[in-house]
Design an enzyme around this catalytic site. Structure first.
Site, PDB file in Angstrom:
ATOM      1  CG  ASP A  12      -0.692 -22.480 -17.341  1.00  0.00           C
ATOM      2  OD1 ASP A  12      -1.751 -22.993 -16.957  1.00  0.00           O
ATOM      3  OD2 ASP A  12       0.063 -23.048 -18.158  1.00  0.00           O
ATOM      4  CB  SER A  13      -1.198 -25.268 -13.563  1.00  0.00           C
ATOM      5  OG  SER A  13      -1.073 -25.842 -14.842  1.00  0.00           O
ATOM      6  CB  CYS A  76      -4.613 -21.951 -17.258  1.00  0.00           C
ATOM      7  SG  CYS A  76      -5.173 -23.537 -16.636  1.00  0.00           S
ATOM      8  CB  CYS A 189      -4.126 -27.524 -22.887  1.00  0.00           C
ATOM      9  SG  CYS A 189      -2.901 -27.402 -21.557  1.00  0.00           S
ATOM     10  CB  THR A 190      -1.626 -22.330 -22.599  1.00  0.00           C
ATOM     11  OG1 THR A 190      -1.581 -22.756 -21.236  1.00  0.00           O
ATOM     12  CG2 THR A 190      -2.807 -21.390 -22.813  1.00  0.00           C
ATOM     13  CG  HIS A 191       1.118 -27.094 -20.608  1.00  0.00           C
ATOM     14  ND1 HIS A 191       0.213 -26.417 -19.825  1.00  0.00           N
ATOM     15  CD2 HIS A 191       2.223 -27.285 -19.829  1.00  0.00           C
ATOM     16  CE1 HIS A 191       0.744 -26.209 -18.625  1.00  0.00           C
ATOM     17  NE2 HIS A 191       1.954 -26.722 -18.610  1.00  0.00           N
TER      18      HIS A 191
END
Length: 265
Positions: A12-13, A76, A189-191
């Protein structure tokens, strides 16, 4: 696959993909997980499709050369939208699983017929999301309240989860959803699972919060076992980052891991 042991690369970022790893650690055994937070190029939501594709290629090559992975998880939504199709074409031998907003389960679970979608601007504009939303909207009478959340990923990356500014941002974005009786919110979003408690507080009602970590873990287990993975034994997790990262937030999501490295890709 070495003696049935699955070697999994996840990227992911930044920190968000660790919410997917968290779900994997509850379901997967006898495997090695290698996680890369590409903080040097974060956030992906503001990069071009070509740039994201290049990052995805570099990370996949690193995983293959250094860790001989069997499976690649794109944790992501933005990177999935930009790169999953090309990665599958280039690496047909790999199990490749992407992340996309869980609109389908949201539409199945809503009781009011009002579904909120929180996502990065890039995800909402992406073809993959548009096609999915349009196809599902034709099947079911549901109203989607779509909300781009610019800057939320950065707040989370900086560890500002309970910060007044983060709460203000979420209050502004969620206010129309609360007023319109939205009962199901897609965390696109995975965040975003990391601010789930704040979202529930602002919405002031019992919510279905949909995020995709568990679905990805189940899919990985199914595809891994088809390739001979025996789901037993120890799980090893190595977390890597391409630039600085908030280790406190890492430990909040994943309390124990086997190694942490700063890498150059």
């Amino acid at each position: 696959m070495n003696s049935g042991e699955l070697r999994i690369g996840v990227f992911d970022s930044g920190l968000g993909g660790l919410t997917v790893v968290q779900a994997m650690t509850r379901m997967i055994k006898g495997a090695q997980i290698f996680y890369i937070a590409d903080t040097k190029h974060a956030p992906y939501g503001e990069k071009t499709q070509e740039q994201i594709l290049q990052y995805a290629f570099s990370i996949t090559e690193y995983f293959l050369n250094k860790h001989k992975i069997d499976a690649l998880i794109i944790a992501c939504n933005t990177a999935t939208s930009a790169a999953v199709k090309t990665l599958r074409e280039r690496y047909p031998e790999l199990i490749i699983i992407g992340t996309e907003p869980g609109i389908k389960p949201a539409m199945e679970q809503t009781r009011t017929g009002k579904v909120g979608v929180l996502a990065t601007p890039a995800t909402l504009k992406g073809d993959k999301y548009q096609q999915l939303a349009n196809a599902l909207a034709m099947q079911k009478d549901v109203i989607l309240f779509e909300q781009a959340c610019p800057g939320l990923v950065e707040q989370i990356e900086q560890g500002k989860i309970d910060h007044p500014q983060t709460q203000e941002m979420l209050e502004a974005w969620l206010h129309p959803m609360r007023e319109n009786n939205v009962d199901t919110v897609v965390l696109g979003c995975t965040h975003y699972p990391l601010v789930a408690e704040i979202i529930e507080k602002i919405m002031q009602r019992e919510l279905n919060l949909i995020h995709t970590g568990e679905a990805i873990a189940k899919r990985l287990l199914f595809l891994g076992e088809r390739k001979g993975h025996q789901n037993e034994g120890k799980l090893h997790l190595c977390i890597m980052s391409t630039d600085k990262i908030d280790r406190e937030v890492v430990s909040h999501i994943i309390p124990t891991y086997d190694c942490f490295k700063l890498i150059n890709i």
